[in-house]
Design a protein around this motif. Structure first.
Motif, PDB file in Angstrom:
ATOM      1  N   ASN A   1      56.802  73.250  25.700  1.00  0.00           N
ATOM      2  CA  ASN A   1      58.118  73.476  26.300  1.00  0.00           C
ATOM      3  C   ASN A   1      58.407  72.657  27.554  1.00  0.00           C
ATOM      4  OD1 ASN A   1      59.209  75.186  24.465  1.00  0.00           O
ATOM      5  ND2 ASN A   1      58.558  77.063  25.504  1.00  0.00           N
ATOM      6  N   LEU A   2      57.753  71.518  27.708  1.00  0.00           N
ATOM      7  CA  LEU A   2      57.945  70.763  28.960  1.00  0.00           C
ATOM      8  C   LEU A   2      59.399  70.345  29.167  1.00  0.00           C
ATOM      9  CD1 LEU A   2      54.656  68.679  29.129  1.00  0.00           C
ATOM     10  CD2 LEU A   2      55.358  70.555  30.624  1.00  0.00           C
ATOM     11  N   MET A   3      60.161  70.245  28.067  1.00  0.00           N
ATOM     12  CA  MET A   3      61.569  69.824  28.228  1.00  0.00           C
ATOM     13  C   MET A   3      62.359  70.790  29.113  1.00  0.00           C
ATOM     14  SD  MET A   3      62.935  70.855  24.498  1.00  0.00           S
ATOM     15  CE  MET A   3      62.698  72.514  23.909  1.00  0.00           C
ATOM     16  N   TYR A   4      61.950  72.071  29.134  1.00  0.00           N
ATOM     17  CA  TYR A   4      62.658  73.040  29.987  1.00  0.00           C
ATOM     18  C   TYR A   4      62.593  72.643  31.460  1.00  0.00           C
ATOM     19  CZ  TYR A   4      63.188  76.527  26.250  1.00  0.00           C
ATOM     20  OH  TYR A   4      63.554  77.189  25.120  1.00  0.00           O
ATOM     21  N   THR A   5      61.537  71.922  31.824  1.00  0.00           N
ATOM     22  CA  THR A   5      61.373  71.577  33.241  1.00  0.00           C
ATOM     23  C   THR A   5      62.473  70.633  33.712  1.00  0.00           C
ATOM     24  OG1 THR A   5      59.953  69.667  32.820  1.00  0.00           O
ATOM     25  CG2 THR A   5      58.849  71.775  33.065  1.00  0.00           C
ATOM     26  N   ILE A   6      63.058  69.894  32.782  1.00  0.00           N
ATOM     27  CA  ILE A   6      64.104  68.931  33.156  1.00  0.00           C
ATOM     28  C   ILE A   6      65.380  69.681  33.526  1.00  0.00           C
ATOM     29  CG2 ILE A   6      65.499  66.982  32.346  1.00  0.00           C
ATOM     30  CD1 ILE A   6      63.051  66.502  30.352  1.00  0.00           C
ATOM     31  N   TYR A   7      65.834  70.526  32.604  1.00  0.00           N
ATOM     32  CA  TYR A   7      67.102  71.225  32.849  1.00  0.00           C
ATOM     33  C   TYR A   7      67.008  72.185  34.026  1.00  0.00           C
ATOM     34  CZ  TYR A   7      67.931  69.163  28.352  1.00  0.00           C
ATOM     35  OH  TYR A   7      68.037  68.266  27.340  1.00  0.00           O
ATOM     36  N   LYS A   8      65.808  72.794  34.167  1.00  0.00           N
ATOM     37  CA  LYS A   8      65.666  73.790  35.241  1.00  0.00           C
ATOM     38  C   LYS A   8      65.059  73.193  36.508  1.00  0.00           C
ATOM     39  CE  LYS A   8      65.509  77.718  32.189  1.00  0.00           C
ATOM     40  NZ  LYS A   8      64.885  78.974  31.853  1.00  0.00           N
ATOM     41  N   GLN A   9      64.784  71.916  36.448  1.00  0.00           N
ATOM     42  CA  GLN A   9      64.206  71.224  37.616  1.00  0.00           C
ATOM     43  C   GLN A   9      62.967  71.958  38.150  1.00  0.00           C
ATOM     44  OE1 GLN A   9      68.097  70.595  39.937  1.00  0.00           O
ATOM     45  NE2 GLN A   9      68.479  71.645  37.998  1.00  0.00           N
ATOM     46  N   THR A  10      62.141  72.360  37.200  1.00  0.00           N
ATOM     47  CA  THR A  10      60.908  73.085  37.528  1.00  0.00           C
ATOM     48  C   THR A  10      59.901  72.113  38.135  1.00  0.00           C
ATOM     49  OG1 THR A  10      61.337  74.202  35.434  1.00  0.00           O
ATOM     50  CG2 THR A  10      59.245  74.710  36.529  1.00  0.00           C
ATOM     51  N   LYS A  11      59.189  72.591  39.128  1.00  0.00           N
ATOM     52  CA  LYS A  11      58.141  71.739  39.725  1.00  0.00           C
ATOM     53  C   LYS A  11      56.783  72.214  39.237  1.00  0.00           C
ATOM     54  CE  LYS A  11      60.815  70.671  43.819  1.00  0.00           C
ATOM     55  NZ  LYS A  11      62.029  71.392  43.329  1.00  0.00           N
ATOM     56  N   LEU A  12      56.010  71.285  38.686  1.00  0.00           N
ATOM     57  CA  LEU A  12      54.666  71.620  38.206  1.00  0.00           C
ATOM     58  C   LEU A  12      53.649  71.002  39.167  1.00  0.00           C
ATOM     59  CD1 LEU A  12      54.988  70.695  34.393  1.00  0.00           C
ATOM     60  CD2 LEU A  12      55.513  72.874  35.477  1.00  0.00           C
ATOM     61  N   TYR A  13      52.770  71.835  39.705  1.00  0.00           N
ATOM     62  CA  TYR A  13      51.774  71.336  40.664  1.00  0.00           C
ATOM     63  C   TYR A  13      50.364  71.537  40.130  1.00  0.00           C
ATOM     64  CZ  TYR A  13      55.592  71.627  44.084  1.00  0.00           C
ATOM     65  OH  TYR A  13      56.778  71.489  44.760  1.00  0.00           O
ATOM     66  N   GLY A  14      49.614  70.460  39.968  1.00  0.00           N
ATOM     67  CA  GLY A  14      48.184  70.578  39.682  1.00  0.00           C
ATOM     68  C   GLY A  14      47.486  70.991  40.969  1.00  0.00           C
ATOM     69  N   HIS A  15      46.761  72.096  40.901  1.00  0.00           N
ATOM     70  CA  HIS A  15      46.161  72.653  42.132  1.00  0.00           C
ATOM     71  C   HIS A  15      44.634  72.609  42.056  1.00  0.00           C
ATOM     72  CE1 HIS A  15      44.933  75.234  45.308  1.00  0.00           C
ATOM     73  NE2 HIS A  15      44.849  76.344  44.604  1.00  0.00           N
ATOM     74  N   LEU A  16      44.030  72.003  43.070  1.00  0.00           N
ATOM     75  CA  LEU A  16      42.575  71.992  43.189  1.00  0.00           C
ATOM     76  C   LEU A  16      42.231  72.446  44.598  1.00  0.00           C
ATOM     77  CD1 LEU A  16      40.170  71.202  41.384  1.00  0.00           C
ATOM     78  CD2 LEU A  16      40.255  68.926  42.398  1.00  0.00           C
ATOM     79  N   VAL A  17      41.348  73.439  44.699  1.00  0.00           N
ATOM     80  CA  VAL A  17      41.097  74.048  46.010  1.00  0.00           C
ATOM     81  C   VAL A  17      40.403  73.084  46.984  1.00  0.00           C
ATOM     82  CG1 VAL A  17      38.984  75.210  45.169  1.00  0.00           C
ATOM     83  CG2 VAL A  17      40.134  76.059  47.212  1.00  0.00           C
ATOM     84  N   GLY A  18      39.426  72.320  46.488  1.00  0.00           N
ATOM     85  CA  GLY A  18      38.577  71.509  47.378  1.00  0.00           C
ATOM     86  C   GLY A  18      39.352  70.652  48.371  1.00  0.00           C
TER      87      GLY A  18
END
Ligand SMILES: NC(=O)c1ccc[n+]([C@@H]2O[C@H](COP(=O)([O-])OP(=O)(O)OC[C@H]3O[C@@H](n4cnc5c(N)ncnc54)[C@H](OP(=O)(O)O)[C@@H]3O)[C@@H](O)[C@H]2O)c1
Length: 342
Positions: free
Chosen positions: A266-283
Motif C-alpha cells: 500500500n505504499l501508494m497511500y503515502t503519496i496522497y496522504k503525504q505520509t512520512k516513513l522513517y527508518g529508525h535505528l536506536v544506535g
C-alpha cells in the motif's frame, strides 16, 4: 587453579525458517577456561551475568542485518557482565559492565581493548533491578524514547497505533505516548498480553490474532503516528487508515524475520496522504538522547510510574529456546537469560 567448563551458546548452522534450538544454535560445554591464568593481552576477563534475547539476533544469523555471526562461534548481543580480572585501566574487578551488542554468549570471555570501547561501567539506580538495564532502562527503552522524540512530532490529542505493543520496546512506546497525551491503540498476540496493555493504560488494546486490525483502525483511527514493529499486512492496514501527514516509525518487521519477507503493497497511500516513513535505528541516536532518557525515563522506572515486565529464564543452556520463543511470540515481557546471579 580454578579451571571451569566455559559454557557457550554457539551458532551451528544458518536457519532458513525459525531457528531450531540445538540445531541452529546450541549450548556447548567443550571449552575450558582457567580464570587465574588465562592471558588477557591488555583486555578484561568478564563473567556473563545477563543476556538480552532480541529479535535482531535472527537477522545476524541470516545476514540481513550487519555483522553476520560466524559458524561455531558464540552469538553476541546486548548483555551485562562482571569484571573478574582486568589489564584495562578503565575497568576494575567487580565492575558491572553493560555491553552494546558485542557481549559474547559465553560464561567467561575476554573483552579486548577494542571491544571495551563498546562497554560502559554502571551502577543501577535504586529501584531498578540490574536486569531491567537490558530492557526498559536499556536498549529497548531507549529505542522507544529516541524513536518517538526524533520522528514522532507528537502532538497532544493525536492517535498512535503500536504493534507488538506488549513487548520490550512496544510497552515503553505506549507508556511514553500516554504521558504525552496521545490516544493509544495497541495490538498484541495473546489475551494475557492484551491484559498487560490495559494495565499500562492503553486506550484500545486488542489481540490481532482474533480481532481484525483493519476494523479496529477504521473504528478508532485515523492514525497520526504508527509505531511499526512488524511490517507486512499490518503496515498495509495502517497505510489505509492514516490521517494526512501521519508519521510511520519503522522500528522492526518481525512478521518477516523467519521466512518470506514482510511484503507491503500500500505504499501508494503515502503519496496522497503525504505520509512520512522513517527508518529508525536506536544506535545512531544515543548520543543525542541518552541524557534526556536518563533524566526523563529512568526516574519514572525507579518510582514505578513506568511499568515493565520480564520473561526470565535461568542458564545459558536456555538461550536457544528463549530466542525461538521471542520469534514466535511466546515471551511475555522482555526476554532475559540469567546466566549467573553474582
Ligand atoms: N530499530 C531498532 O533500533 C530496534 C531496536 C530494538 C528492537 N527493534 C525491533 O522492535 C521489535 C520489537 O522488539 P522487542 O525487543 O520489543 O521484542 P518483543 O516485542 O519483546 O518480542 C518479540 C514479539 O514480536 C511479536 N511477533 C513475533 N512474531 C510475529 C509475527 N509473525 N507477527 C507479528 N508479531 C510477531 C511477538 O509478540 P505478539 O505476541 O504480540 O505478536 C513477540 O513477543 C522487533 O521488530 C525488533 O526487531 C528495533
Amino acid at each position: 587453579m580454578p579451571e571451569f567448563t566455559n559454557g557457550r551458546h554457539l551458532v551451528k548452522e544458518y536457519p532458513s525458517g525459525y531457528p531450531i534450538p540445538g540445531r541452529t544454535t546450541a549450548y556447548d560445554t567443550s571449552a575450558k577456561i582457567n580464570t587465574d591464568s588465562v592471558s588477557l593481552n591488555g583486555g578484561i576477563l568478564a563473567k556473563l551475568l545477563l543476556i538480552s534475547v532480541d529479535p535482531y539476533l535472527r537477522g545476524r544469523l541470516a545476514g540481513y542485518t550487519p555483522s553476520k555471526f560466524a559458524l561455531e562461534e558464540p552469538l553476541a548481543g546486548y548483555g551485562i557482565v562482571k569484571v573478574i580480572r582486568s589489564e584495562n585501566d578503565k575497568f576494575h574487578p567487580g565492575d558491572i559492565l553493560y555491553g552494546n551488542g558485542r557481549i559474547r554468549h559465553e560464561e567467561y570471555s575476554i573483552i579486548t581493548k577494542e571491544e571495551a570501547e563498546h562497554v560502559v561501567a554502571f551502577k543501577p539506580v535504586d529501584g531498578i533491578p540490574l536486569s531491567v538495564y537490558i530492557g526498559a532502562a536499556g536498549m529497548p527503552g531507549l529505542t522507544a524514547f529516541t524513536g518517538l522524540k526524533e520522528y514522532g512530532n507528537v502532538k497532544k490529542g493525536e492517535t498512535i497505533f503500536v504493534s507488538t505493543a506488549a513487548g520490550a520496546v512496544g510497552s515503553m512506546v505506549v507508556q511514553i505516548a500516554k504521558k504525552e497525551g496521545l490516544k493509544v491503540i495497541g495490538s498484541a498476540g495473546s489475551e494475557e498480553k492484551v491484559k498487560f496493555l490495559k494495565e499500562l493504560g492503553v486506550d484500545v488494546a486488542f489481540n490481532y490474532k482474533t480481532t481484525d486490525t483493519r476494523e479496529v483502525l477504521q473504528k478508532e483511527g485515523p492514525i497520526d503516528i504508527y509505531w511499526d514493529n512488524v511490517g507486512g499486512d499490518t503496515l498495509d492496514a495502517v497505510l489505509e487508515n492514516t490521517n494526512e501527514h501521519a508519521r510511520v516509525i519503522m522500528c522492526g518487521a518481525i512478521s518477516g524475520y523467519n521466512g518470506e519477507p514482510a511484503i507491503v503493497k500500500n505504499l501508494m497511500y503515502t503519496i496522497y496522504k503525504q505520509t512520512k516513513l522513517y527508518g529508525h535505528l536506536v544506535g545512531p541516536l544515543l548520543s543525542k538522547y541518552q541524557e534526556a532518557f536518563d533524566k526523563d525515563v529512568i526516574p519514572k522506572l525507579a518510582d514505578g510510574t513506568y511499568k515493565h515486565r520480564e520473561d526470565k529464564v535461568y542458564g545459558l543452556d536456555k538461550a536457544s529456546q528463549a530466542l525461538l520463543d521471542v520469534l514466535k511470540g511466546a515471551n511475555v515481557g522482555k526476554s532475559v537469560v540469567v546466566v549467573s546471579e553474582d
